[in-house]
Design a protein around this motif. Structure first.
Motif, PDB file in Angstrom:
ATOM      1  N   SER A 106       0.848  -1.196   0.000  1.00  0.00           N
ATOM      2  CA  SER A 106       0.000   0.000   0.000  1.00  0.00           C
ATOM      3  C   SER A 106       0.883   1.245   0.000  1.00  0.00           C
ATOM      4  O   SER A 106       1.043   1.938   1.011  1.00  0.00           O
ATOM      5  N   MET A 107       1.468   1.520  -1.149  1.00  0.00           N
ATOM      6  CA  MET A 107       2.435   2.606  -1.303  1.00  0.00           C
ATOM      7  C   MET A 107       2.331   3.187  -2.710  1.00  0.00           C
ATOM      8  O   MET A 107       1.590   2.685  -3.538  1.00  0.00           O
ATOM      9  N   ASN A 108       3.115   4.232  -2.968  1.00  0.00           N
ATOM     10  CA  ASN A 108       3.202   4.818  -4.301  1.00  0.00           C
ATOM     11  C   ASN A 108       4.342   4.148  -5.070  1.00  0.00           C
ATOM     12  O   ASN A 108       5.290   3.638  -4.468  1.00  0.00           O
ATOM     13  N   TYR A 109       4.269   4.201  -6.397  1.00  0.00           N
ATOM     14  CA  TYR A 109       5.292   3.525  -7.191  1.00  0.00           C
ATOM     15  C   TYR A 109       5.509   4.218  -8.529  1.00  0.00           C
ATOM     16  O   TYR A 109       4.664   4.967  -9.013  1.00  0.00           O
ATOM     17  N   VAL A 110       6.677   3.966  -9.109  1.00  0.00           N
ATOM     18  CA  VAL A 110       6.938   4.290 -10.518  1.00  0.00           C
ATOM     19  C   VAL A 110       6.993   2.958 -11.253  1.00  0.00           C
ATOM     20  O   VAL A 110       7.358   1.928 -10.680  1.00  0.00           O
ATOM     21  N   THR A 111       6.612   2.973 -12.523  1.00  0.00           N
ATOM     22  CA  THR A 111       6.434   1.702 -13.219  1.00  0.00           C
ATOM     23  C   THR A 111       6.840   1.778 -14.687  1.00  0.00           C
ATOM     24  O   THR A 111       6.731   2.840 -15.313  1.00  0.00           O
ATOM     25  N   VAL A 112       7.304   0.661 -15.192  1.00  0.00           N
ATOM     26  CA  VAL A 112       7.453   0.435 -16.630  1.00  0.00           C
ATOM     27  C   VAL A 112       6.318  -0.498 -17.022  1.00  0.00           C
ATOM     28  O   VAL A 112       6.197  -1.603 -16.480  1.00  0.00           O
ATOM     29  N   MET A 113       5.468  -0.073 -17.969  1.00  0.00           N
ATOM     30  CA  MET A 113       4.218  -0.773 -18.257  1.00  0.00           C
ATOM     31  C   MET A 113       4.201  -1.342 -19.667  1.00  0.00           C
ATOM     32  O   MET A 113       4.754  -0.747 -20.598  1.00  0.00           O
ATOM     33  N   SER A 114       3.531  -2.474 -19.816  1.00  0.00           N
ATOM     34  CA  SER A 114       3.237  -3.023 -21.139  1.00  0.00           C
ATOM     35  C   SER A 114       1.839  -3.621 -21.102  1.00  0.00           C
ATOM     36  O   SER A 114       1.465  -4.282 -20.131  1.00  0.00           O
ATOM     37  N   GLU A 115       1.062  -3.375 -22.151  1.00  0.00           N
ATOM     38  CA  GLU A 115      -0.327  -3.834 -22.199  1.00  0.00           C
ATOM     39  C   GLU A 115      -0.616  -4.399 -23.585  1.00  0.00           C
ATOM     40  O   GLU A 115      -0.181  -3.839 -24.599  1.00  0.00           O
ATOM     41  N   PHE A 116      -1.368  -5.502 -23.611  1.00  0.00           N
ATOM     42  CA  PHE A 116      -1.692  -6.177 -24.864  1.00  0.00           C
ATOM     43  C   PHE A 116      -3.188  -6.462 -24.890  1.00  0.00           C
ATOM     44  O   PHE A 116      -3.731  -7.066 -23.961  1.00  0.00           O
ATOM     45  N   ILE A 117      -3.865  -6.037 -25.956  1.00  0.00           N
ATOM     46  CA  ILE A 117      -5.311  -6.229 -26.097  1.00  0.00           C
ATOM     47  C   ILE A 117      -5.590  -6.866 -27.452  1.00  0.00           C
ATOM     48  O   ILE A 117      -4.975  -6.498 -28.462  1.00  0.00           O
ATOM     49  N   LEU A 118      -6.505  -7.825 -27.479  1.00  0.00           N
ATOM     50  CA  LEU A 118      -6.977  -8.401 -28.734  1.00  0.00           C
ATOM     51  C   LEU A 118      -8.355  -7.815 -29.022  1.00  0.00           C
ATOM     52  O   LEU A 118      -9.321  -8.129 -28.335  1.00  0.00           O
ATOM     53  N   SER A 119      -8.452  -6.959 -30.038  1.00  0.00           N
ATOM     54  CA  SER A 119      -9.687  -6.210 -30.240  1.00  0.00           C
ATOM     55  C   SER A 119      -9.918  -5.885 -31.714  1.00  0.00           C
ATOM     56  O   SER A 119      -8.975  -5.798 -32.508  1.00  0.00           O
ATOM     57  N   LYS A 120     -11.188  -5.645 -32.047  1.00  0.00           N
ATOM     58  CA  LYS A 120     -11.573  -5.143 -33.363  1.00  0.00           C
ATOM     59  C   LYS A 120     -11.699  -3.622 -33.376  1.00  0.00           C
ATOM     60  O   LYS A 120     -11.985  -3.030 -34.408  1.00  0.00           O
ATOM     61  N   MET A 121     -11.491  -2.984 -32.229  1.00  0.00           N
ATOM     62  CA  MET A 121     -11.767  -1.555 -32.090  1.00  0.00           C
ATOM     63  C   MET A 121     -10.903  -0.712 -33.029  1.00  0.00           C
ATOM     64  O   MET A 121      -9.753  -1.031 -33.311  1.00  0.00           O
ATOM     65  N   ARG A 122     -11.500   0.390 -33.520  1.00  0.00           N
ATOM     66  CA  ARG A 122     -10.751   1.361 -34.305  1.00  0.00           C
ATOM     67  C   ARG A 122      -9.881   2.173 -33.359  1.00  0.00           C
ATOM     68  O   ARG A 122     -10.242   2.411 -32.204  1.00  0.00           O
ATOM     69  N   LEU A 123      -8.732   2.615 -33.843  1.00  0.00           N
ATOM     70  CA  LEU A 123      -7.818   3.367 -32.988  1.00  0.00           C
ATOM     71  C   LEU A 123      -8.160   4.855 -32.953  1.00  0.00           C
ATOM     72  O   LEU A 123      -8.026   5.507 -31.925  1.00  0.00           O
ATOM     73  N   THR A 124      -8.591   5.411 -34.074  1.00  0.00           N
ATOM     74  CA  THR A 124      -9.052   6.804 -34.133  1.00  0.00           C
ATOM     75  C   THR A 124     -10.197   6.852 -35.137  1.00  0.00           C
ATOM     76  O   THR A 124     -10.520   5.859 -35.801  1.00  0.00           O
ATOM     77  N   THR A 125     -10.786   8.029 -35.313  1.00  0.00           N
ATOM     78  CA  THR A 125     -11.885   8.192 -36.270  1.00  0.00           C
ATOM     79  C   THR A 125     -11.399   8.098 -37.717  1.00  0.00           C
ATOM     80  O   THR A 125     -12.211   8.027 -38.639  1.00  0.00           O
TER      81      THR A 125
END
Length: 202
Positions: A106-125
Motif C-alpha cells: 500500500s504505497m506509491n510507485y513508478v512503473t514500466v508498463m506493457s499492455e496487450f489487447i486483442l480487439s476489433k476496435m478502431r484506434l481513431t476516427t
C-alpha cells in the motif's frame, strides 16, 4: 568460552536478522480479483521495494461520435487483455513513519508498463472497426499508487506516457480498404478496484 554466551549471541543475531527481514515497508506477493476491467492479478516480489505485476483481464472500452455527414456513431468493446508491469515502491518509510498502512504494498510507485489487447476496435476516427481481432500493444512509463485495505478492498491507479503499435484499416483515396501498421505516442493508465485474496494476518 562460555557456551551459554555464544548461544545467547547467536540468538540475538538471529532475532535482529529476522526483524530486518520483516520490515513493514518491504513489498510482498499479492493476489487480487479486479472488478473494473474484470480479471485476476498477481504481484510478485522481486526485491525489497520491487515487484513484477501481471494481470489477465477483460478490457472494456467504447466511443461515441457525431458528424453532420454520418450522424451519430457508437460502439462498445469487451476484449481479452494482459498487463505486465515492473514496479518500484518508493514512499513506504514515509508512510510508515506517518502511521499509514504499508502492508500489502500500500504505497506509491513508478512503473514500466506493457499492455496487450486483442480487439476489433478502431484506434481513431480515421480508421474503421477491424473484421477480426488483432493485437494492440502499448509500452510506457508511469506513476501510480496502490492501497490494499485491511478489509480486503483494493484500489490501484496508474498514469503515464507510452507508445502504441497496432494495425489499422481505412479507406484510401479511391475508396478501397487499406491496412497499415500504426505506431504513435499514447497516454497510458489503469484504474482498478477489487479485492486482495491473501490470507489476513492475525
Amino acid at each position: 568460552m562460555n557456551h551459554k554466551l555464544i548461544c545467547s549471541g547467536l540468538l540475538l543475531l538471529a532475532t535482529v536478522a529476522a526483524f530486518s527481514q520483516q520490515d513493514e515497508t518491504d513489498v510482498t506477493n499479492v493476489t487480487k480479483v479486479t472488478i473494473i476491467n474484470p480479471g485476476l492479478s498477481y504481484e510478485a516480489r522481486i526485491g525489497k521495494f520491487q515487484t513484477l505485476y501481471m494481470q489477465g483481464f477483460m478490457s472494456m472500452s467504447g466511443y461515441f461520435s457525431y458528424s453532420d455527414a454520418l450522424g451519430t456513431e457508437s460502439a462498445f468493446y469487451f476484449d481479452p487483455a494482459a498487463d505486465i508491469q515492473y514496479r518500484y515502491y518508493y514512499n513506504g518509510r514515509k508512510r510508515f513513519e506517518m502511521e499509514k498502512r504499508t502492508e500489502m504494498n500500500s504505497m506509491n510507485y513508478v512503473t514500466v508498463m506493457s499492455e496487450f489487447i486483442l480487439s476489433k476496435m478502431r484506434l481513431t476516427t480515421d480508421y474503421i472497426d477491424e473484421s477480426k481481432r488483432r493485437a494492440i500493444s502499448r509500452f510506457g512509463v508511469g506513476w501510480g499508487f496502490q492501497r490494499n485495505y485491511a478489509q480486503h478492498f483494493s484500489l490501484d491507479l496508474n498514469l503515464g506516457l507510452g507508445y502504441l503499435l497496432s494495425k489499422g484499416t481505412s479507406y484510401n483515396w479511391n475508396g478501397q480498404l487499406t491496412t497499415k501498421t500504426i505506431s504513435t505516442p499514447t497516454f497510458m493508465g489503469q484504474f482498478n478496484i477489487g479485492f486482495w485474496l491473501n490470507k489476513s494476518k492475525k
